[in-house]
Write a protein that holds these residues in place. Structure first.
Motif, PDB file in Angstrom:
ATOM      1  N   ALA A 197      -8.219   9.418   8.196  1.00  0.00           N
ATOM      2  CA  ALA A 197      -7.361  10.152   9.123  1.00  0.00           C
ATOM      3  C   ALA A 197      -6.332  10.955   8.350  1.00  0.00           C
ATOM      4  O   ALA A 197      -6.124  10.743   7.161  1.00  0.00           O
ATOM      5  N   ARG A 198      -5.694  11.887   9.025  1.00  0.00           N
ATOM      6  CA  ARG A 198      -4.650  12.677   8.381  1.00  0.00           C
ATOM      7  C   ARG A 198      -3.340  11.898   8.378  1.00  0.00           C
ATOM      8  O   ARG A 198      -3.053  11.126   9.281  1.00  0.00           O
ATOM      9  N   GLY A 199      -2.530  12.150   7.363  1.00  0.00           N
ATOM     10  CA  GLY A 199      -1.238  11.487   7.297  1.00  0.00           C
ATOM     11  C   GLY A 199      -0.726  11.445   5.877  1.00  0.00           C
ATOM     12  O   GLY A 199      -1.404  11.862   4.934  1.00  0.00           O
ATOM     13  N   SER A 200       0.498  10.949   5.716  1.00  0.00           N
ATOM     14  CA  SER A 200       1.127  10.863   4.405  1.00  0.00           C
ATOM     15  C   SER A 200       1.143   9.422   3.923  1.00  0.00           C
ATOM     16  O   SER A 200       0.891   8.491   4.685  1.00  0.00           O
ATOM     17  N   ILE A 201       1.448   9.252   2.652  1.00  0.00           N
ATOM     18  CA  ILE A 201       1.486   7.928   2.025  1.00  0.00           C
ATOM     19  C   ILE A 201       2.919   7.602   1.659  1.00  0.00           C
ATOM     20  O   ILE A 201       3.593   8.373   0.961  1.00  0.00           O
ATOM     21  N   ASP A 202       3.384   6.458   2.112  1.00  0.00           N
ATOM     22  CA  ASP A 202       4.763   6.037   1.882  1.00  0.00           C
ATOM     23  C   ASP A 202       4.862   5.300   0.548  1.00  0.00           C
ATOM     24  O   ASP A 202       4.890   4.067   0.495  1.00  0.00           O
ATOM     25  N   VAL A 203       4.919   6.064  -0.546  1.00  0.00           N
ATOM     26  CA  VAL A 203       4.992   5.468  -1.881  1.00  0.00           C
ATOM     27  C   VAL A 203       6.321   4.735  -2.068  1.00  0.00           C
ATOM     28  O   VAL A 203       6.372   3.642  -2.647  1.00  0.00           O
ATOM     29  N   LEU A 204       7.411   5.318  -1.575  1.00  0.00           N
ATOM     30  CA  LEU A 204       8.714   4.671  -1.709  1.00  0.00           C
ATOM     31  C   LEU A 204       8.719   3.305  -1.040  1.00  0.00           C
ATOM     32  O   LEU A 204       9.240   2.327  -1.597  1.00  0.00           O
ATOM     33  N   GLY A 205       8.133   3.210   0.131  1.00  0.00           N
ATOM     34  CA  GLY A 205       8.064   1.926   0.813  1.00  0.00           C
ATOM     35  C   GLY A 205       7.302   0.899   0.007  1.00  0.00           C
ATOM     36  O   GLY A 205       7.703  -0.270  -0.092  1.00  0.00           O
ATOM     37  N   ALA A 206       6.178   1.321  -0.591  1.00  0.00           N
ATOM     38  CA  ALA A 206       5.380   0.394  -1.403  1.00  0.00           C
ATOM     39  C   ALA A 206       6.166  -0.092  -2.613  1.00  0.00           C
ATOM     40  O   ALA A 206       6.127  -1.283  -2.968  1.00  0.00           O
ATOM     41  N   VAL A 207       6.908   0.810  -3.267  1.00  0.00           N
ATOM     42  CA  VAL A 207       7.699   0.427  -4.440  1.00  0.00           C
ATOM     43  C   VAL A 207       8.806  -0.545  -4.050  1.00  0.00           C
ATOM     44  O   VAL A 207       9.028  -1.573  -4.714  1.00  0.00           O
ATOM     45  N   LEU A 208       9.514  -0.248  -2.957  1.00  0.00           N
ATOM     46  CA  LEU A 208      10.602  -1.121  -2.517  1.00  0.00           C
ATOM     47  C   LEU A 208      10.077  -2.508  -2.142  1.00  0.00           C
ATOM     48  O   LEU A 208      10.687  -3.531  -2.500  1.00  0.00           O
ATOM     49  N   GLN A 251      11.239   2.162   6.575  1.00  0.00           N
ATOM     50  CA  GLN A 251      10.168   2.083   7.566  1.00  0.00           C
ATOM     51  C   GLN A 251      10.637   2.530   8.934  1.00  0.00           C
ATOM     52  O   GLN A 251       9.886   3.120   9.713  1.00  0.00           O
ATOM     53  N   ALA A 252      11.891   2.227   9.251  1.00  0.00           N
ATOM     54  CA  ALA A 252      12.419   2.604  10.561  1.00  0.00           C
ATOM     55  C   ALA A 252      12.640   4.103  10.692  1.00  0.00           C
ATOM     56  O   ALA A 252      12.563   4.658  11.788  1.00  0.00           O
ATOM     57  N   LYS A 253      12.903   4.800   9.571  1.00  0.00           N
ATOM     58  CA  LYS A 253      13.270   6.211   9.622  1.00  0.00           C
ATOM     59  C   LYS A 253      12.118   7.161   9.315  1.00  0.00           C
ATOM     60  O   LYS A 253      12.154   8.325   9.732  1.00  0.00           O
ATOM     61  N   ARG A 254      11.117   6.696   8.595  1.00  0.00           N
ATOM     62  CA  ARG A 254      10.022   7.603   8.234  1.00  0.00           C
ATOM     63  C   ARG A 254       9.157   7.928   9.430  1.00  0.00           C
ATOM     64  O   ARG A 254       8.914   7.077  10.300  1.00  0.00           O
ATOM     65  N   ARG A 255       8.643   9.160   9.447  1.00  0.00           N
ATOM     66  CA  ARG A 255       7.752   9.574  10.529  1.00  0.00           C
ATOM     67  C   ARG A 255       6.415   8.847  10.426  1.00  0.00           C
ATOM     68  O   ARG A 255       5.821   8.475  11.443  1.00  0.00           O
ATOM     69  N   GLU A 256       5.934   8.650   9.200  1.00  0.00           N
ATOM     70  CA  GLU A 256       4.682   7.931   8.976  1.00  0.00           C
ATOM     71  C   GLU A 256       4.942   6.810   7.973  1.00  0.00           C
ATOM     72  O   GLU A 256       4.620   6.929   6.794  1.00  0.00           O
ATOM     73  N   PRO A 257       5.511   5.712   8.414  1.00  0.00           N
ATOM     74  CA  PRO A 257       5.888   4.637   7.495  1.00  0.00           C
ATOM     75  C   PRO A 257       4.682   3.841   7.011  1.00  0.00           C
ATOM     76  O   PRO A 257       3.596   3.884   7.611  1.00  0.00           O
ATOM     77  N   LEU A 258       4.918   3.125   5.928  1.00  0.00           N
ATOM     78  CA  LEU A 258       3.881   2.242   5.410  1.00  0.00           C
ATOM     79  C   LEU A 258       3.577   1.141   6.415  1.00  0.00           C
ATOM     80  O   LEU A 258       2.426   0.753   6.614  1.00  0.00           O
ATOM     81  N   MET A 259       4.612   0.629   7.060  1.00  0.00           N
ATOM     82  CA  MET A 259       4.463  -0.444   8.039  1.00  0.00           C
ATOM     83  C   MET A 259       5.285  -0.106   9.283  1.00  0.00           C
ATOM     84  O   MET A 259       6.477  -0.425   9.345  1.00  0.00           O
ATOM     85  N   PRO A 260       4.685   0.551  10.266  1.00  0.00           N
ATOM     86  CA  PRO A 260       5.429   0.843  11.500  1.00  0.00           C
ATOM     87  C   PRO A 260       5.936  -0.450  12.129  1.00  0.00           C
ATOM     88  O   PRO A 260       5.152  -1.329  12.493  1.00  0.00           O
ATOM     89  N   LEU A 261       7.246  -0.576  12.240  1.00  0.00           N
ATOM     90  CA  LEU A 261       7.819  -1.829  12.733  1.00  0.00           C
ATOM     91  C   LEU A 261       7.426  -2.115  14.172  1.00  0.00           C
ATOM     92  O   LEU A 261       7.433  -3.270  14.607  1.00  0.00           O
ATOM     93  N   ALA A 262       7.045  -1.073  14.900  1.00  0.00           N
ATOM     94  CA  ALA A 262       6.650  -1.268  16.298  1.00  0.00           C
ATOM     95  C   ALA A 262       5.396  -2.116  16.438  1.00  0.00           C
ATOM     96  O   ALA A 262       5.147  -2.687  17.510  1.00  0.00           O
ATOM     97  N   ILE A 263       4.619  -2.240  15.364  1.00  0.00           N
ATOM     98  CA  ILE A 263       3.385  -3.030  15.449  1.00  0.00           C
ATOM     99  C   ILE A 263       3.685  -4.486  15.782  1.00  0.00           C
ATOM    100  O   ILE A 263       2.879  -5.194  16.367  1.00  0.00           O
ATOM    101  N   PHE A 264       4.889  -4.945  15.414  1.00  0.00           N
ATOM    102  CA  PHE A 264       5.230  -6.349  15.655  1.00  0.00           C
ATOM    103  C   PHE A 264       5.587  -6.624  17.119  1.00  0.00           C
ATOM    104  O   PHE A 264       5.875  -7.770  17.473  1.00  0.00           O
ATOM    105  N   ARG A 265       5.569  -5.569  17.948  1.00  0.00           N
ATOM    106  CA  ARG A 265       5.723  -5.807  19.380  1.00  0.00           C
ATOM    107  C   ARG A 265       4.454  -6.387  19.982  1.00  0.00           C
ATOM    108  O   ARG A 265       4.484  -6.922  21.092  1.00  0.00           O
ATOM    109  N   ALA A 266       3.350  -6.274  19.264  1.00  0.00           N
ATOM    110  CA  ALA A 266       2.092  -6.834  19.764  1.00  0.00           C
ATOM    111  C   ALA A 266       2.225  -8.344  19.919  1.00  0.00           C
ATOM    112  O   ALA A 266       2.734  -9.018  19.012  1.00  0.00           O
ATOM    113  N   PRO A 267       1.800  -8.902  21.055  1.00  0.00           N
ATOM    114  CA  PRO A 267       1.937 -10.341  21.277  1.00  0.00           C
ATOM    115  C   PRO A 267       1.269 -11.158  20.173  1.00  0.00           C
ATOM    116  O   PRO A 267       0.128 -10.890  19.790  1.00  0.00           O
TER     117      PRO A 267
END
Length: 472
Positions: A197-208, A251-267
């Motif tokens: 798919a199209r999108g960017s890679i969050d290298v900074l997130g991976a390093v942190l 992760q909260a501020k990036r448009r395409e984060p490494l780990m979208p925090l919203a995923i944890f809303r899943a039951p």
């Protein structure tokens, strides 16, 4: 989801064998060094308290980059990332096997971790692509895949024993190379392709994430030597916390984060990942210190030490492929996760009774089988819950998160348990009584982690029985 080309049905189960082999190998690489540790320690100059870094150098990088591996699987195509991971793993294995000093060995293990971080989430994504449309087949595929993880961990100890006894310790790494070649060659014919798919890679997130997690493990491992109250211990821990906090901010501020925090809303996604983390945190210290007990206290050589853990492997395979899926359908995931963790804690508590003059039949075998049964019952429902809770287009991310949970739980668990065991005598080589006291403290600490998992699973896992029954 990206368009894929799926192999014919007749080849899907052969493809599952390749995917399960991948899981088996990346987990085996956490454990195959277990029996070889004493010889590596003597030849490369590791101290007893720093020996766990042969494990942690692999696992911290593996766990820290798994989210990036999952994201790359979604963006570049799972099969492409799967093959790339094997190439990197093979290169790291060559470096680790050829190492002549501590620094080179740890560098090789870190490169292996990078390869594993690409393989593991892409393998799970491929599994979902192959079997996700058929719930009954998906349960079976999860059982086979799930069994490959702890079986790889335990079988790695046996294989490491054979290699160390009859060849030499570098071959515990070189064995990965021909398997990597085979996997790369077989992938195009067996595995579904996809353009990604199209999108960017969050290298900074991976390093942190990697630096934060690595810093936390380093601080805990070093604490017995530098002191729990020392400025170095708390300074490094504080730095790790800051890095992980920055990771969450990014992760909260990036448009395409490494780990979208919203995923944890899943039951149940958070609860399932917590269960996986605590399983790793209790299970990995068990085999690490059990192997040291067999060699350094009971006096087993490499091959008998590895063979002593084969009964656990057999029971785990039976439990994950046959027992756990059926019981999960009948009783639901919450009951199985909590029951499994209770049994794991009981087995670890039993191992805490080990004696300096102990025997395999009395001090090791029955307790290890109870622990293995507990692991097999809890692992499958928590793994499937973690993957199935996410949306299909986030399959790579979900697989990266659950693998991260297990691996980082393993690294932090081993670091904490080692820090507890060392003051009790786990580093007193040549003194069986002191070593036994230290290893008993390690098993007790691991049992406490499993019991904490029981309490948290009871409090957090909710209303998933119907989903798994329907999936079966």
């Amino acid at each position: 989801m990206p368009r894929t080309s799926t192999p014919p049905a007749s080849r899907r189960w052969t493809a599952l064998a390749l995917i399960a082999l991948a899981q088996f190998m990346v987990i085996m690489d956490t454990s195959i060094i277990g029996v070889a540790l004493p010889k590596m320690q003597a030849e490369l100059g590791f101290t007893q308290e720093h020996l766990s870094w042969v494990f942690n150098a692999y696992v911290v990088v593996f766990g820290g980059l798994l989210l990036l591996g999952g994201r790359l699987s979604d963006l570049l195509g799972a099969r492409r990332v799967f093959s790339l991971g094997w190439i990197v793993l093979g290169a790291g294995s060559l470096l680790a096997g050829a190492a002549g000093n501590v620094a080179t060995e740890l560098a090789g293990r870190a490169v292996q971790g990078v390869g594993a971080a690409l393989i593991a989430p892409s393998a799970l994504t491929l599994l979902m692509m192959l079997f996700g449309a058929n719930p009954k087949e998906l349960m079976k595929a999860f059982a086979v895949y799930g069994a490959a993880a702890p079986a790889g961990g335990t079988a790695g100890v046996f294989l490491g024993g054979v290699i160390t006894e009859y060849a030499s310790w570098p071959w515990v790494f070189y064995i990965n190379v021909p398997i990597a070649v085979l996997a790369v060659a077989a992938a195009p014919a067996l595995l579904p392709g996809g353009a990604g798919a199209r999108g960017s890679i969050d290298v900074l997130g991976a390093v942190l994430a990697t630096l934060g997690l690595g810093g936390a493990v380093f601080a805990i491992v070093r604490a017995p030597e530098t002191g729990w109250a020392s400025a170095q211990t708390w300074g490094v821990l504080a730095g790790a916390v800051v890095l992980l906090a920055l990771f969450l901010v990014v992760q909260a501020k990036r448009r395409e984060p490494l780990m979208p925090l919203a995923i944890f809303r899943a039951p149940n996604l958070g609860a399932a990942n917590l269960a996986q983390a605590l399983l790793g945190a209790a299970w990995i210290p068990m085999w690490f210190f059990l192997n040291l007990y067999l060699q350094q206290v009971l006096g087993y050589s490499a091959f008998p030490s590895g063979a002593a853990l084969l009964p656990m492997t057999a029971l785990i395979m039976l439990g994950m492929v046959v027992i756990a899926p059926r019981l999960t359908v009948k009783f639901g995931p919450k009951a199985m996760i909590t029951t499994g963790l209770v049994l794991l804690a009981a087995g670890l508590g039993w191992l805490a009774l080990v004696r300096p003059e102990g025997t395999f039949a009395v001090d090791v075998l029955p307790a290890s089988l109870v622990a293995a049964l507990g692991m097999s019952l809890a692992f499958i429902p928590s793994l499937q819950m973690a993957i199935s809770s996410a949306a299909p287009e986030q399959g790579g991310l979900a697989s990266g998160i659950v693998n991260t949970s297990y691996q980082i739980g393993s690294a932090l668990g081993l670091a904490v348990v080692t820090a507890i065991a060392v003051p009790f005598g786990a580093n007193e080589l040549g003194d069986p009584e002191a070593l036994t006291d230290g290893f008993a403290a390690a098993f007790t600490a691991a049992a406490a982690i499993a019991l904490a998992g029981v309490m948290l699973a009871l409090a957090t896992v909710r209303k998933a029985k119907r989903d798994l029954v329907e999936a079966a």
